[in-house]
Scaffold this motif. Structure first.
Motif, PDB file in Angstrom:
ATOM      1  N   ILE A 366      -0.629 -10.538 -24.690  1.00 28.18           N
ATOM      2  CA  ILE A 366      -0.460 -10.046 -25.914  1.00 28.18           C
ATOM      3  C   ILE A 366      -1.777 -10.454 -26.833  1.00 28.18           C
ATOM      4  O   ILE A 366      -2.077  -9.344 -27.613  1.00 28.18           O
ATOM      5  N   GLY A 367      -2.667 -11.452 -26.623  1.00 27.62           N
ATOM      6  CA  GLY A 367      -3.801 -11.689 -27.108  1.00 27.62           C
ATOM      7  C   GLY A 367      -4.804 -10.488 -26.934  1.00 27.62           C
ATOM      8  O   GLY A 367      -5.555 -10.107 -27.849  1.00 27.62           O
ATOM      9  N   THR A 368      -4.984 -10.179 -25.716  1.00 30.36           N
ATOM     10  CA  THR A 368      -5.737  -8.900 -25.140  1.00 30.36           C
ATOM     11  C   THR A 368      -5.343  -7.597 -25.921  1.00 30.36           C
ATOM     12  O   THR A 368      -6.412  -7.100 -26.639  1.00 30.36           O
ATOM     13  N   PHE A 369      -4.083  -7.232 -25.957  1.00 34.12           N
ATOM     14  CA  PHE A 369      -3.763  -6.181 -26.800  1.00 34.12           C
ATOM     15  C   PHE A 369      -3.948  -6.316 -28.201  1.00 34.12           C
ATOM     16  O   PHE A 369      -4.473  -5.215 -28.653  1.00 34.12           O
ATOM     17  N   LEU A 370      -3.977  -7.213 -28.768  1.00 29.80           N
ATOM     18  CA  LEU A 370      -4.213  -7.593 -30.352  1.00 29.80           C
ATOM     19  C   LEU A 370      -5.755  -7.705 -30.653  1.00 29.80           C
ATOM     20  O   LEU A 370      -5.980  -6.939 -31.641  1.00 29.80           O
ATOM     21  N   LEU A 371      -6.544  -8.103 -29.672  1.00 24.90           N
ATOM     22  CA  LEU A 371      -7.916  -8.005 -29.992  1.00 24.90           C
ATOM     23  C   LEU A 371      -8.340  -6.561 -29.784  1.00 24.90           C
ATOM     24  O   LEU A 371      -9.406  -6.015 -30.575  1.00 24.90           O
ATOM     25  N   LEU A 372      -7.953  -5.785 -28.890  1.00 29.81           N
ATOM     26  CA  LEU A 372      -8.194  -4.406 -28.717  1.00 29.81           C
ATOM     27  C   LEU A 372      -7.632  -3.461 -29.902  1.00 29.81           C
ATOM     28  O   LEU A 372      -8.447  -2.751 -30.335  1.00 29.81           O
ATOM     29  N   THR A 373      -6.598  -3.848 -30.183  1.00 31.37           N
ATOM     30  CA  THR A 373      -5.821  -2.936 -31.429  1.00 31.37           C
ATOM     31  C   THR A 373      -6.531  -3.346 -33.081  1.00 31.37           C
ATOM     32  O   THR A 373      -6.733  -2.383 -33.629  1.00 31.37           O
ATOM     33  N   TYR A 374      -6.820  -4.607 -33.238  1.00 37.91           N
ATOM     34  CA  TYR A 374      -7.107  -4.907 -34.495  1.00 37.91           C
ATOM     35  C   TYR A 374      -8.765  -5.513 -34.662  1.00 37.91           C
ATOM     36  O   TYR A 374      -8.880  -5.959 -35.732  1.00 37.91           O
ATOM     37  N   THR A 375      -9.268  -5.742 -33.687  1.00 43.06           N
ATOM     38  CA  THR A 375     -10.627  -6.153 -33.891  1.00 43.06           C
ATOM     39  C   THR A 375     -11.788  -5.149 -33.368  1.00 43.06           C
ATOM     40  O   THR A 375     -10.957  -4.140 -32.408  1.00 43.06           O
ATOM     41  N   LYS A 376     -12.806  -5.210 -33.666  1.00 43.65           N
ATOM     42  CA  LYS A 376     -13.875  -4.316 -33.099  1.00 43.65           C
ATOM     43  C   LYS A 376     -14.720  -4.915 -31.866  1.00 43.65           C
ATOM     44  O   LYS A 376     -16.032  -4.909 -31.507  1.00 43.65           O
ATOM     45  N   ILE A 377     -14.237  -5.995 -31.395  1.00 51.11           N
ATOM     46  CA  ILE A 377     -14.720  -6.741 -30.094  1.00 51.11           C
ATOM     47  C   ILE A 377     -15.044  -5.903 -29.011  1.00 51.11           C
ATOM     48  O   ILE A 377     -13.990  -5.350 -28.366  1.00 51.11           O
ATOM     49  N   PRO A 378     -16.225  -5.629 -28.504  1.00 54.68           N
ATOM     50  CA  PRO A 378     -16.442  -5.022 -27.506  1.00 54.68           C
ATOM     51  C   PRO A 378     -15.566  -5.280 -26.199  1.00 54.68           C
ATOM     52  O   PRO A 378     -15.426  -6.785 -25.662  1.00 54.68           O
ATOM     53  N   PRO A 379     -14.790  -4.550 -25.339  1.00 55.63           N
ATOM     54  CA  PRO A 379     -14.062  -5.003 -24.210  1.00 55.63           C
ATOM     55  C   PRO A 379     -14.816  -5.663 -23.155  1.00 55.63           C
ATOM     56  O   PRO A 379     -14.189  -6.618 -22.476  1.00 55.63           O
ATOM     57  N   PRO A 380     -16.296  -5.489 -22.805  1.00 55.55           N
ATOM     58  CA  PRO A 380     -16.713  -6.310 -22.122  1.00 55.55           C
ATOM     59  C   PRO A 380     -16.859  -7.968 -22.535  1.00 55.55           C
ATOM     60  O   PRO A 380     -16.810  -8.855 -21.765  1.00 55.55           O
ATOM     61  N   LEU A 381     -17.003  -8.035 -23.786  1.00 53.85           N
ATOM     62  CA  LEU A 381     -16.998  -9.452 -24.159  1.00 53.85           C
ATOM     63  C   LEU A 381     -15.561 -10.135 -24.175  1.00 53.85           C
ATOM     64  O   LEU A 381     -15.655 -11.310 -23.860  1.00 53.85           O
ATOM     65  N   ILE A 382     -14.725  -9.400 -24.206  1.00 51.15           N
ATOM     66  CA  ILE A 382     -13.308  -9.764 -24.049  1.00 51.15           C
ATOM     67  C   ILE A 382     -13.099 -10.307 -22.274  1.00 51.15           C
ATOM     68  O   ILE A 382     -12.559 -11.255 -22.243  1.00 51.15           O
ATOM     69  N   ILE A 383     -13.737  -9.429 -21.638  1.00 50.51           N
ATOM     70  CA  ILE A 383     -13.524  -9.930 -20.320  1.00 50.51           C
ATOM     71  C   ILE A 383     -14.185 -11.073 -20.084  1.00 50.51           C
ATOM     72  O   ILE A 383     -13.818 -11.880 -19.087  1.00 50.51           O
ATOM     73  N   LEU A 384     -15.703 -11.018 -20.270  1.00 50.29           N
ATOM     74  CA  LEU A 384     -16.323 -12.389 -20.020  1.00 50.29           C
ATOM     75  C   LEU A 384     -15.814 -13.552 -20.681  1.00 50.29           C
ATOM     76  O   LEU A 384     -15.966 -14.530 -20.058  1.00 50.29           O
ATOM     77  N   ALA A 385     -15.122 -13.318 -22.002  1.00 52.33           N
ATOM     78  CA  ALA A 385     -14.297 -14.455 -22.347  1.00 52.33           C
ATOM     79  C   ALA A 385     -13.002 -14.901 -21.718  1.00 52.33           C
ATOM     80  O   ALA A 385     -13.114 -16.134 -21.598  1.00 52.33           O
ATOM     81  N   GLY A 386     -12.613 -14.183 -21.013  1.00 54.45           N
ATOM     82  CA  GLY A 386     -11.444 -14.497 -20.036  1.00 54.45           C
ATOM     83  C   GLY A 386     -11.868 -15.034 -18.854  1.00 54.45           C
ATOM     84  O   GLY A 386     -11.297 -15.943 -18.274  1.00 54.45           O
ATOM     85  N   LEU A 387     -13.198 -14.573 -18.199  1.00 55.05           N
ATOM     86  CA  LEU A 387     -13.664 -15.404 -17.217  1.00 55.05           C
ATOM     87  C   LEU A 387     -14.378 -16.884 -17.515  1.00 55.05           C
ATOM     88  O   LEU A 387     -13.943 -17.696 -16.790  1.00 55.05           O
ATOM     89  N   ALA A 388     -14.705 -16.957 -18.841  1.00 56.56           N
ATOM     90  CA  ALA A 388     -15.146 -18.244 -19.214  1.00 56.56           C
ATOM     91  C   ALA A 388     -13.981 -19.115 -19.223  1.00 56.56           C
ATOM     92  O   ALA A 388     -14.131 -20.300 -18.945  1.00 56.56           O
ATOM     93  N   ALA A 389     -13.049 -18.612 -19.847  1.00 57.91           N
ATOM     94  CA  ALA A 389     -11.710 -19.522 -19.933  1.00 57.91           C
ATOM     95  C   ALA A 389     -11.054 -19.817 -18.765  1.00 57.91           C
ATOM     96  O   ALA A 389     -10.721 -20.998 -18.568  1.00 57.91           O
ATOM     97  N   GLY A 390     -11.338 -18.822 -17.681  1.00 59.24           N
ATOM     98  CA  GLY A 390     -10.797 -19.342 -16.280  1.00 59.24           C
ATOM     99  C   GLY A 390     -11.669 -20.397 -15.780  1.00 59.24           C
ATOM    100  O   GLY A 390     -11.357 -21.480 -14.735  1.00 59.24           O
ATOM    101  N   PHE A 391     -13.047 -20.425 -16.070  1.00 62.19           N
ATOM    102  CA  PHE A 391     -13.818 -21.554 -15.578  1.00 62.19           C
ATOM    103  C   PHE A 391     -13.292 -23.195 -16.193  1.00 62.19           C
ATOM    104  O   PHE A 391     -13.248 -24.018 -15.479  1.00 62.19           O
ATOM    105  N   LEU A 392     -13.216 -22.971 -17.649  1.00 62.21           N
ATOM    106  CA  LEU A 392     -12.811 -24.012 -18.243  1.00 62.21           C
ATOM    107  C   LEU A 392     -11.417 -24.412 -18.101  1.00 62.21           C
ATOM    108  O   LEU A 392     -11.088 -26.006 -18.126  1.00 62.21           O
ATOM    109  N   ILE A 393     -10.293 -23.583 -17.865  1.00 62.55           N
ATOM    110  CA  ILE A 393      -9.050 -24.252 -17.963  1.00 62.55           C
ATOM    111  C   ILE A 393      -8.584 -24.393 -16.493  1.00 62.55           C
ATOM    112  O   ILE A 393      -8.456 -23.452 -15.871  1.00 62.55           O
TER     113      ILE A 393
END
Length: 393
Positions: A366-393
Motif C-alpha cells: 500500500i505504501g509503495t502504491f501511495l508513494l507512486l500515486t501521490y508523490t514525485k519520488i523517483p521509482p529508483p529511490l523508492i526501490i533503494l529505500a526498500g533495500l535499505a529497509a531490508g538491511f535495517l529491519i
C-alpha cells in the motif's frame, strides 16, 4: 539536425540504462516506469502509443517489457537504435546473473543471505498495482471496457496457461471491433508488409536447429534451446520458469533444483528483464567447459531468449501504423487496452499470493502504491529505500 538526433539518441539510451538498473518487478511494474520516464518526463511517445505497443507485445511471443522498450527505440531511431536499446537494456541484468552463476558454481555464495531483498516482492506488487491503476484510469472509459477489464482479470487469474493471454486480448479486441462505426473515418493506406524480420526469425530458428544437430556443440545447442523457448513463450518471465525447469533441470540435469531455485531468488532482486534468469541457467549449463565458456554461455543464452521476440516486434511494428487507420482495428484497441488492464490487475494478485500475508508486507504494498500515486519520488529511490529497509529491519 544530425547532431541533434545523436544527442537525442544518447539521452534516450541513457534513460534506457537508468531503467535497466532500476526497474524491478517484471513487465507490469516496468510499464509504470515507462509511463513515468518515456511518456511523462521525456515525451518520446504518447501514453496511447505506449499502451498500443505494450498490448501488441503481449500478443507476440517473447519478453513483453524488452519488446516494448526496443519498439520505442525503433519508433525513435529505427532498427540501429532499437538493437542498441536491446543491448543497453539487457546487459546489466545479464552480467549480474552470469556473475551470480559463476559464484554459485564456486560455492562462494553458499551461505549468502538474500534477506535484505525481502521488501522487493511486496514493493513490486505495489508497482504493478500502480500500473493497473494508471492503465484503467486512462484507457478504461466505457462500460464495455470496464466489463472486459473485469473479465480479463478473472480469466487470467484462474487460467495459468500462457496461451490464455493472447487469446483474451484477441477476444476482447474482436468484441469492441463491432463498434467500428463510432470511429472517425481516416484516409486508409495500403498495408505493405515487409517480411524481412519474420523471415530472419524463421531462418535463425531453422539454422540453429540444424547446426546444433550436426555439430552437437554445447554452445550452439544452448543458443537453439533458448531461441526455441523464446519463440514459444507468451506472458513474461514467470511463464519462462517452468520451461527452463523442465528442460535444464529435469530433462538434461545441467542444474540441480537447489541451484535453479537460487537463480530464481536472485533474479527477483535484479533490475531489468526477468528473462535474464536465462543467463544464470546458461552459464551453469556449461560450467564443465571452464570460466570462459560460462561467460559466453550466459551471453549466448540471453541472445537466444531475447532475439525471437525482437525480430517479431520489428516485423509487426513496420506496418502497424498503416493497419490501425482502419476503423475496425482502432475500435478493437478499446478491448485490447481493457484486457491489458485486467491482466495487470490479476498479476498483482497472483504475485502477492506467495508472499507472506503479514501486516508489514501489506503495508509495504500500500505504501509503495501511495508513494507512486501521490508523490514525485523517483521509482529508483523508492526501490533503494526498500533495500535499505531490508538491511535495517
Amino acid at each position: 539536425m544530425g547532431a541533434v538526433k545523436r544527442i537525442r539518441y544518447f539521452i534516450f539510451l541513457k534513460d534506457v540504462f537508468i531503467l535497466a538498473i532500476s526497474a524491478f518487478g517484471g513487465p507490469q511494474a516496468h510499464l509504470a516506469m515507462l509511463l513515468n520516464i518515456m511518456v511523462k518526463k521525456r515525451g518520446y511517445i504518447s501514453e496511447e502509443e505506449l499502451m498500443e505497443l505494450y498490448a501488441l507485445c503481449q500478443i507476440l511471443p517473447g519478453p513483453t517489457s524488452t519488446q516494448t522498450i526496443t519498439a520505442i527505440g525503433f519508433r525513435i531511431g529505427k532498427a540501429n537504435l532499437a538493437y542498441l536499446t536491446l543491448l543497453v537494456w539487457m546487459l546489466p541484468a545479464v552480467a549480474i546473473m552470469t556473475t551470480a552463476a559463476i559464484l554459485v558454481d564456486n560455492y562462494q555464495t553458499k551461505n549468502f543471505s538474500l534477506e535484505f531483498t525481502k521488501f522487493i516482492q511486496p514493493m513490486a506488487v505495489g508497482f504493478i498495482s500502480y500500473g493497473a491503476y494508471i492503465i484503467a484510469s486512462k484507457m478504461v472509459t466505457t462500460k464495455t471496457a470496464g466489463a472486459l477489464m473485469a473479465l480479463s482479470a478473472i480469466v487470467t487469474y484462474f487460467i495459468s496457461k500462457p496461451a490464455a493471454l493472447p487469446i483474451v486480448l484477441v477476444f476482447a479486441g474482436c468484441l469492441t471491433a463491432f463498434k467500428y462505426k463510432k470511429q472517425e473515418i481516416e484516409v486508409k493506406e495500403k498495408v505493405k508488409i515487409k517480411w524481412g524480420n519474420f523471415t530472419l526469425w524463421g531462418l535463425v530458428l531453422i539454422a540453429a536447429a540444424l547446426l546444433g544437430a550436426f555439430t552437437q556443440d554445447r554452445i550452439v545447442l544452448l543458443f537453439e534451446n533458448f531461441y526455441r523457448n523464446g519463440s514459444l513463450i507468451f506472458g513474461g518471465g514467470q511463464v519462462l520458469i517452468p520451461f527452463l525447469n523442465k528442460e535444464f533441470v529435469e530433462f538434461k540435469g545441467y542444474l540441480s533444483s537447489e541451484e535453479f531455485l537460487s537463480g530464481l531468488a536472485m533474479v527477483q532482486a535484479v533490475p531489468g528483464p526477468t528473462f535474464s534468469v536465462s543467463s544464470f541457467v546458461g552459464a551453469l549449463s556449461v560450467r564443465d567447459l571452464g570460466l570462459g565458456a560460462q561467460i559466453l554461455g550466459g551471453f549466448i543464452a540471453a541472445c537466444g531468449i531475447f532475439l525471437p521476440g525482437t525480430f517479431l516486434i520489428f516485423f509487426v511494428i513496420r506496418f502497424w501504423d498503416s493497419l490501425k487507420k482502419y476503423r475496425v482495428v482502432r475500435a478493437s484497441l478499446e478491448g485490447i487496452h481493457a484486457a491489458s488492464a485486467g491482466m495487470v490487475a490479476s498479476a498483482a494478485f497472483l504475485l502477492f499470493e506467495p508472499i507472506d500475508n503479514s501486516v508489514l508486507n501489506v503495508t509495504v504494498v500500500i505504501g509503495t502504491f501511495l508513494l507512486l500515486t501521490y508523490t514525485k519520488i523517483p521509482p529508483p529511490l523508492i526501490i533503494l529505500a526498500g533495500l535499505a529497509a531490508g538491511f535495517l529491519i
